[in-house]
Design a protein around this motif. Structure first.
Motif, PDB file in Angstrom:
ATOM      1  N   ALA A  58     -11.352  17.898 -15.651  1.00  0.00           N
ATOM      2  CA  ALA A  58     -11.068  16.477 -15.874  1.00  0.00           C
ATOM      3  C   ALA A  58     -11.162  16.104 -17.350  1.00  0.00           C
ATOM      4  CB  ALA A  58     -12.029  15.621 -15.063  1.00  0.00           C
ATOM      5  N   ALA A  59     -11.962  16.853 -18.118  1.00  0.00           N
ATOM      6  CA  ALA A  59     -12.040  16.585 -19.557  1.00  0.00           C
ATOM      7  C   ALA A  59     -10.713  16.885 -20.240  1.00  0.00           C
ATOM      8  CB  ALA A  59     -13.154  17.423 -20.181  1.00  0.00           C
ATOM      9  N   LEU A  60      -9.965  17.827 -19.676  1.00  0.00           N
ATOM     10  CA  LEU A  60      -8.647  18.171 -20.220  1.00  0.00           C
ATOM     11  C   LEU A  60      -7.535  17.378 -19.547  1.00  0.00           C
ATOM     12  CD1 LEU A  60      -9.078  22.065 -20.357  1.00  0.00           C
ATOM     13  CD2 LEU A  60      -9.347  20.443 -22.238  1.00  0.00           C
ATOM     14  N   VAL A  61      -7.719  17.115 -18.249  1.00  0.00           N
ATOM     15  CA  VAL A  61      -6.714  16.362 -17.480  1.00  0.00           C
ATOM     16  C   VAL A  61      -7.423  15.179 -16.823  1.00  0.00           C
ATOM     17  CG1 VAL A  61      -4.920  16.488 -15.716  1.00  0.00           C
ATOM     18  CG2 VAL A  61      -5.536  18.549 -17.014  1.00  0.00           C
ATOM     19  N   PRO A  62      -7.504  14.039 -17.483  1.00  0.00           N
ATOM     20  CA  PRO A  62      -8.250  12.886 -16.953  1.00  0.00           C
ATOM     21  C   PRO A  62      -7.807  12.432 -15.567  1.00  0.00           C
ATOM     22  CG  PRO A  62      -7.658  12.540 -19.253  1.00  0.00           C
ATOM     23  CD  PRO A  62      -6.935  13.770 -18.807  1.00  0.00           C
ATOM     24  N   ALA A  63      -6.588  12.733 -15.193  1.00  0.00           N
ATOM     25  CA  ALA A  63      -6.083  12.285 -13.894  1.00  0.00           C
ATOM     26  C   ALA A  63      -6.849  12.892 -12.727  1.00  0.00           C
ATOM     27  CB  ALA A  63      -4.598  12.623 -13.767  1.00  0.00           C
ATOM     28  N   VAL A  64      -7.519  14.030 -12.947  1.00  0.00           N
ATOM     29  CA  VAL A  64      -8.262  14.669 -11.859  1.00  0.00           C
ATOM     30  C   VAL A  64      -9.758  14.391 -11.992  1.00  0.00           C
ATOM     31  CG1 VAL A  64      -6.546  16.480 -11.536  1.00  0.00           C
ATOM     32  CG2 VAL A  64      -8.430  16.852 -13.140  1.00  0.00           C
ATOM     33  N   GLY A  65     -10.106  13.298 -12.633  1.00  0.00           N
ATOM     34  CA  GLY A  65     -11.504  12.929 -12.803  1.00  0.00           C
ATOM     35  C   GLY A  65     -12.080  12.243 -11.581  1.00  0.00           C
ATOM     36  N   GLU A  66     -13.383  12.012 -11.617  1.00  0.00           N
ATOM     37  CA  GLU A  66     -14.076  11.398 -10.485  1.00  0.00           C
ATOM     38  C   GLU A  66     -13.703   9.936 -10.296  1.00  0.00           C
ATOM     39  OE1 GLU A  66     -18.328  13.206  -9.845  1.00  0.00           O
ATOM     40  OE2 GLU A  66     -18.032  12.938 -12.007  1.00  0.00           O
ATOM     41  N   SER A  67     -13.201   9.308 -11.338  1.00  0.00           N
ATOM     42  CA  SER A  67     -12.833   7.894 -11.227  1.00  0.00           C
ATOM     43  C   SER A  67     -11.552   7.685 -10.419  1.00  0.00           C
ATOM     44  CB  SER A  67     -12.655   7.293 -12.625  1.00  0.00           C
ATOM     45  OG  SER A  67     -11.640   7.988 -13.345  1.00  0.00           O
ATOM     46  N   ASN A  68     -10.796   8.742 -10.223  1.00  0.00           N
ATOM     47  CA  ASN A  68      -9.543   8.654  -9.467  1.00  0.00           C
ATOM     48  C   ASN A  68      -9.829   8.913  -7.987  1.00  0.00           C
ATOM     49  OD1 ASN A  68      -6.930   8.637  -8.548  1.00  0.00           O
ATOM     50  ND2 ASN A  68      -6.332  10.560  -9.537  1.00  0.00           N
ATOM     51  N   VAL A  69     -10.052   7.852  -7.244  1.00  0.00           N
ATOM     52  CA  VAL A  69     -10.356   7.967  -5.812  1.00  0.00           C
ATOM     53  C   VAL A  69      -9.049   8.110  -5.042  1.00  0.00           C
ATOM     54  CG1 VAL A  69     -11.430   6.866  -3.818  1.00  0.00           C
ATOM     55  CG2 VAL A  69     -12.439   6.592  -6.102  1.00  0.00           C
ATOM     56  N   PHE A  76     -16.951   6.566   3.162  1.00  0.00           N
ATOM     57  CA  PHE A  76     -16.683   7.944   2.753  1.00  0.00           C
ATOM     58  C   PHE A  76     -15.369   8.004   1.997  1.00  0.00           C
ATOM     59  CE2 PHE A  76     -14.558  12.019   3.572  1.00  0.00           C
ATOM     60  CZ  PHE A  76     -15.500  12.901   3.061  1.00  0.00           C
ATOM     61  N   GLY A  77     -15.392   8.704   0.870  1.00  0.00           N
ATOM     62  CA  GLY A  77     -14.172   8.823   0.082  1.00  0.00           C
ATOM     63  C   GLY A  77     -14.072  10.170  -0.597  1.00  0.00           C
ATOM     64  N   ILE A  78     -12.890  10.505  -1.000  1.00  0.00           N
ATOM     65  CA  ILE A  78     -12.625  11.745  -1.729  1.00  0.00           C
ATOM     66  C   ILE A  78     -11.930  11.384  -3.035  1.00  0.00           C
ATOM     67  CG2 ILE A  78     -11.275  13.875  -1.782  1.00  0.00           C
ATOM     68  CD1 ILE A  78     -13.575  14.175   0.023  1.00  0.00           C
ATOM     69  N   ASN A  79     -12.519  11.823  -4.148  1.00  0.00           N
ATOM     70  CA  ASN A  79     -11.859  11.590  -5.430  1.00  0.00           C
ATOM     71  C   ASN A  79     -11.143  12.856  -5.887  1.00  0.00           C
ATOM     72  OD1 ASN A  79     -13.808  13.269  -6.858  1.00  0.00           O
ATOM     73  ND2 ASN A  79     -15.236  11.540  -6.720  1.00  0.00           N
ATOM     74  N   ALA A  80     -10.418  12.735  -6.982  1.00  0.00           N
ATOM     75  CA  ALA A  80      -9.595  13.849  -7.451  1.00  0.00           C
ATOM     76  C   ALA A  80     -10.440  15.052  -7.853  1.00  0.00           C
ATOM     77  CB  ALA A  80      -8.738  13.391  -8.628  1.00  0.00           C
ATOM     78  N   ALA A  81     -11.607  14.803  -8.448  1.00  0.00           N
ATOM     79  CA  ALA A  81     -12.470  15.911  -8.858  1.00  0.00           C
ATOM     80  C   ALA A  81     -12.948  16.707  -7.645  1.00  0.00           C
ATOM     81  CB  ALA A  81     -13.668  15.380  -9.646  1.00  0.00           C
ATOM     82  N   GLN A  82     -13.313  16.007  -6.588  1.00  0.00           N
ATOM     83  CA  GLN A  82     -13.735  16.696  -5.368  1.00  0.00           C
ATOM     84  C   GLN A  82     -12.584  17.488  -4.764  1.00  0.00           C
ATOM     85  OE1 GLN A  82     -15.128  13.156  -3.394  1.00  0.00           O
ATOM     86  NE2 GLN A  82     -17.283  13.671  -3.750  1.00  0.00           N
ATOM     87  N   ALA A  83     -11.386  16.925  -4.824  1.00  0.00           N
ATOM     88  CA  ALA A  83     -10.217  17.636  -4.302  1.00  0.00           C
ATOM     89  C   ALA A  83      -9.957  18.912  -5.098  1.00  0.00           C
ATOM     90  CB  ALA A  83      -8.993  16.725  -4.343  1.00  0.00           C
ATOM     91  N   VAL A  84     -10.118  18.841  -6.416  1.00  0.00           N
ATOM     92  CA  VAL A  84      -9.936  20.033  -7.257  1.00  0.00           C
ATOM     93  C   VAL A  84     -10.994  21.076  -6.920  1.00  0.00           C
ATOM     94  CG1 VAL A  84     -10.076  20.909  -9.622  1.00  0.00           C
ATOM     95  CG2 VAL A  84      -8.805  18.814  -9.142  1.00  0.00           C
TER      96      VAL A  84
END
Length: 207
Positions: A58-69, A76-84
């Protein structure tokens, strides 16, 4: 590592620590450890490494960060970081299931990349420190933290009031202790080698 090597050579059976605990303390200890390893220890470690990989990605690709739910269902939710993290775990699991040769290639590639990166980072830091004099300055005040004045600049009474911290830099010791977490975490993999003891030819000599 030496202790695990000796145990693996002495008890070359599949199971690693499970076997050693069972033989040393009885079936109950082995049973409890085996299920704890399966449900908490090993799975938790894999999940932690997966999330660490996702955060650095996520530091290189912000779109896959934890803020992207990605989605929420109730609380219960899944963010992009968890998906990665989940995807990387599933992908590596699939690769290793394809056979020993492919698994060996992946392991050697990752290990070589990590070693080269660490050596390159250390070399870059040393070269940079030598070029601007910061390395010599850091060595000169190695045990003095940034808050406590230098001992030589203090009177005897002031040195006494600062006490132990002014002499060896307790904040620096705390930083060193915290920095050891990563290295200890990486060294924890020594015990994983013993899981495959039963599959190794002549383990008394090769482990």
């Amino acid at each position: 590592a030496l202790s695990y090597g000796e145990l693996a050579g002495l008890l070359p059976h599949a199971g690693g620590q499970y076997v050693y605990l069972r033989e040393a303390f009885g079936p109950l200890a082995g049973f409890l450890y085996g299920w704890t390893l399966f449900t908490v220890i090993q799975t938790g470690t894999i999940a932690a490494v997966g999330m660490a990989f996702a955060k650095y990605t996520a530091a290189l690709v912000p779109a896959v960060g934890e803020s992207n739910v990605l989605f929420m269902i109730g609380g219960f939710g899944i963010n992009a970081a968890q998906a990665v993290a989940i995807s990387s775990i599933l992908f590596l699991t699939w690769l290793n299931s394809r056979g020993v040769s492919l698994g060996k290639l992946i392991q050697n590639t990752f290990t070589s990349t990590k070693i080269i990166s660490v050596v390159a980072l250390a070399a870059a830091g040393i070269i940079y420190g030598l070029s601007n004099g910061s390395l010599a300055a850091a060595i000169d005040s190695l045990w003095i933290d940034g808050v406590t004045p230098h001992v030589a600049d203090l009177s005897a009474a002031q040195q006494e009031s600062y006490g132990f911290a002014s002499r060896i830099g307790m904040p620096l010791l705390a930083v060193i202790a915290v920095s050891m977490v990563g290295s200890i975490f990486s060294s924890d993999a020594w015990n994983n080698i013993t899981f495959a003891s039963a599959e190794v030819k002549n383990p008394e000599r090769t482990i």
